[in-house]
Design an enzyme around this catalytic site. Structure first.
Site, PDB file in Angstrom:
ATOM      1  N   GLY A 194       0.835  -1.203   0.000  1.00  0.00           N
ATOM      2  CA  GLY A 194       0.000   0.000   0.000  1.00  0.00           C
ATOM      3  C   GLY A 194       0.872   1.255   0.000  1.00  0.00           C
ATOM      4  O   GLY A 194       1.853   1.319   0.731  1.00  0.00           O
TER       5      GLY A 194
ATOM      6  N   ARG B   6       1.106  -4.778  -5.000  1.00  0.00           N
ATOM      7  CA  ARG B   6       1.296  -6.037  -4.277  1.00  0.00           C
ATOM      8  C   ARG B   6       1.511  -7.098  -5.345  1.00  0.00           C
ATOM      9  O   ARG B   6       0.781  -7.133  -6.335  1.00  0.00           O
ATOM     10  CB  ARG B   6       0.080  -6.356  -3.421  1.00  0.00           C
TER      11      ARG B   6
ATOM     12  N   ASP C 299       4.875  -4.692   6.036  1.00  0.00           N
ATOM     13  CA  ASP C 299       5.231  -6.046   6.467  1.00  0.00           C
ATOM     14  C   ASP C 299       5.501  -7.028   5.313  1.00  0.00           C
ATOM     15  O   ASP C 299       6.571  -7.635   5.250  1.00  0.00           O
ATOM     16  CB  ASP C 299       4.057  -6.551   7.334  1.00  0.00           C
TER      17      ASP C 299
ATOM     18  N   THR D 133       4.441   2.393   6.113  1.00  0.00           N
ATOM     19  CA  THR D 133       3.046   1.937   6.168  1.00  0.00           C
ATOM     20  C   THR D 133       2.288   2.791   7.168  1.00  0.00           C
ATOM     21  O   THR D 133       2.804   3.063   8.258  1.00  0.00           O
ATOM     22  CB  THR D 133       2.931   0.464   6.594  1.00  0.00           C
TER      23      THR D 133
ATOM     24  N   ASP E  34      -0.036   1.857   8.841  1.00  0.00           N
ATOM     25  CA  ASP E  34      -0.570   1.009   9.915  1.00  0.00           C
ATOM     26  C   ASP E  34       0.233   1.101  11.215  1.00  0.00           C
ATOM     27  O   ASP E  34      -0.285   0.787  12.285  1.00  0.00           O
ATOM     28  CB  ASP E  34      -0.609  -0.459   9.459  1.00  0.00           C
TER      29      ASP E  34
ATOM     30  N   ASP F 103       2.337  -0.931  12.205  1.00  0.00           N
ATOM     31  CA  ASP F 103       2.257  -2.271  12.806  1.00  0.00           C
ATOM     32  C   ASP F 103       3.604  -2.987  12.795  1.00  0.00           C
ATOM     33  O   ASP F 103       3.672  -4.183  13.053  1.00  0.00           O
ATOM     34  CB  ASP F 103       1.193  -3.113  12.074  1.00  0.00           C
TER      35      ASP F 103
ATOM     36  N   ARG G  66      -4.821  -2.527   9.584  1.00  0.00           N
ATOM     37  CA  ARG G  66      -4.744  -4.003   9.581  1.00  0.00           C
ATOM     38  C   ARG G  66      -5.020  -4.568  10.960  1.00  0.00           C
ATOM     39  O   ARG G  66      -5.952  -4.144  11.598  1.00  0.00           O
ATOM     40  CB  ARG G  66      -3.376  -4.483   9.062  1.00  0.00           C
TER      41      ARG G  66
HETATM   42  O1  F6P Z   1      -1.314  -1.566   4.813  1.00  0.00           O
HETATM   43  C1  F6P Z   1      -1.893  -0.349   4.462  1.00  0.00           C
HETATM   44  C2  F6P Z   1      -3.368  -0.520   4.242  1.00  0.00           C
HETATM   45  O2  F6P Z   1      -3.887   0.759   3.926  1.00  0.00           O
HETATM   46  C3  F6P Z   1      -4.147  -1.147   5.389  1.00  0.00           C
HETATM   47  O3  F6P Z   1      -4.394  -0.243   6.435  1.00  0.00           O
HETATM   48  C4  F6P Z   1      -5.390  -1.624   4.687  1.00  0.00           C
HETATM   49  O4  F6P Z   1      -5.952  -2.703   5.357  1.00  0.00           O
HETATM   50  C5  F6P Z   1      -4.863  -2.039   3.348  1.00  0.00           C
HETATM   51  O5  F6P Z   1      -3.625  -1.380   3.159  1.00  0.00           O
HETATM   52  C6  F6P Z   1      -5.785  -1.723   2.201  1.00  0.00           C
HETATM   53  O6  F6P Z   1      -5.235  -2.238   1.066  1.00  0.00           O
HETATM   54  P1  F6P Z   1      -5.739  -1.919  -0.404  1.00  0.00           P
HETATM   55  O7  F6P Z   1      -5.246  -0.556  -0.775  1.00  0.00           O
HETATM   56  O8  F6P Z   1      -5.114  -2.974  -1.236  1.00  0.00           O
HETATM   57  O9  F6P Z   1      -7.216  -1.969  -0.375  1.00  0.00           O
END
Ligand code: F6P
Length: 382
Positions: A17, A111, A142, A165, A167, A169, A211
């Site tokens: 992300g 990703r 992560d 990130t 998050d 996390d 997350r």
């Molecule tokens: O890891 C960053 C994040 O924004 C998380 O907080 C969230 O769960 C996820 O990515 C959302 O991913 P995507 O942009 O693929 O919907």
């Protein structure tokens, strides 16, 4: 020789992300490379996916490799960025001009499931070596850093990770790139929701990202003064527990409170499990409780909002720009002075260190989460 292919370079990619601060990091790594270290930075488009695409296109063919090098050399900077066919760009000063505070990443991020396959990684390693890359910098969360760890284990390339990130996390660093900006955005969002909450005497349930971690919600809650923060670390929330939360809000209303902002982290689970977004599950549970027979505030309305990707965008804060520059500085020092060292840049007690992949969680991080919860509770007026 700007139009010749470099004998050695450092490659950088952004993965997972997108996160505020990625562009500031790119600018810093490119400018430090050119101004201080005199080493070219190759920017990889779309993270691991760009590398996989290119490795597949070259496919071990010597002539294809020569053509690729020539295209990279003849399309430096912006010319490379606008050439969507090219996934590897020789970055120059101008290509990173004016991007520092911009959200997202000009190189793109993705990703890449294919990268889980060892054979695919092997092709990518061969490609990087053939392109005279001496070190690869992977910027992401992560999953992206797990990819970096595998590359470090499977090759003799130097692989430096950079935590980015919203998050927060990653428990080996006090802070990841992008968190400060995301918290600022959440505070801004809460400020907007408060206007309606106050005007209509409502309960607003706002779902944050993060997350499995509740830290983003905790930080935003503490910084915005949101009345309630619901995080995943305490385990799944039962129907009884939801009634307890609703009772707490109702109690505050009884004491004269007019509205409430509830932040719920996306990692929160319910028992029994629920398919819908947390904000909606809580809205229904709260609303049902407020409307039970004989309740004091049957007209108390609850409104949900899932804040979503709003949290990932926007202008990067100075704090994140500074962190990006410091991470870039540490990445370069490690590449130049500790050539065989792999690891991730980490902020620890205001010092940027390189920690090994798989470094244990810092106890300070759990303590920080607890401290935020305690302070939030103590600062509450209800
Ligand atoms: O890891 C960053 C994040 O924004 C998380 O907080 C969230 O769960 C996820 O990515 C959302 O991913 P995507 O942009 O693929 O919907």
């Amino acid at each position: 020789m700007p139009n010749s292919y470099p004998d050695q370079s450092v490659a950088v990619l952004f993965s997972g992300g997108d996160s505020p601060g990625m562009n500031a990091f790119l600018r810093a790594i490119v400018r430090l490379g050119l101004n201080r270290e005199k080493i070219v930075v190759l920017g990889i488009r779309d993270g691991y996916r760009g590398l996989v695409r290119t490795a597949r296109a070259v496919n071990g063919d010597a002539e294809a490799l020569v053509r690729l090098k020539s295209t990279i050399a003849s399309h430096p900077g912006r010319a490379g960025l606008i050439n969507e066919q090219l996934d590897i760009i020789r970055m120059d000063h101008a290509s990173v001009s004016g991007i520092m505070g911009k959200g997202g990443t000009i190189l793109g991020s993705a990703r890449c499931l294919e990268f889980h396959t060892p054979e695919v990684r092997e092709k990518v390693i061969r490609l990087l070596k053939n392109l005279n890359v001496r070190a690869l910098i992977v910027v992401g969360g992560d999953g992206s850093l797990t990819g970096a760890k595998l590359l470090a284990e499977e090759s003799d390339l130097q692989i430096i990770g950079v935590p980015a990130t919203i998050d927060n996390d990653l428990q080996f660093t006090d802070m990841a790139l992008g968190v400060d900006t995301a918290v600022k955005t959440l505070v801004w969002a809460v400020d907007h929701f408060i206007d309606t909450a106050r005007s209509h005497r409502r309960v607003m349930v706002l779902e944050t990202m993060g997350r499995e971690s509740g830290d983003l919600a905790r930080m935003a809650g503490l910084a915005s003064g949101a009345e309630m923060i619901i995080t995943p670390e305490g385990g799944p929330i039962t129907d009884e527990a939801m009634k307890g939360l609703a009772a707490k809000i109702e109690g505050a209303m009884t004491r004269g409170r007019g509205h409430a902002i509830v932040l719920v982290a996306e990692g929160v689970q319910f028992d029994p499990p629920q398919k819908r977004n947390r904000a909606y599950v809580l809205m229904d549970a709260f609303q049902e409780y407020f409307q039970r027979s004989g309740a004091p505030f049957p007209d108390l309305e609850v409104r949900p909002s899932v804040l979503g990707h709003l949290q990932r965008g926007g202008h990067t804060t100075p704090q994140d720009c500074i962190l990006a520059a410091r991470f870039a500085d540490r990445a370069w020092t490690t590449i130049l002075t500790e050539k065989s060292k792999n690891g991730i840049t980490a902020l620890r007690k205001n010092v940027i260190e390189i920690v090994p992949y798989g470094a244990p969680d810092m106890p300070e991080r759990a303590a920080f989460s607890k401290e935020m919860e305690k302070l939030h509770e103590e600062l509450s007026s209800w």
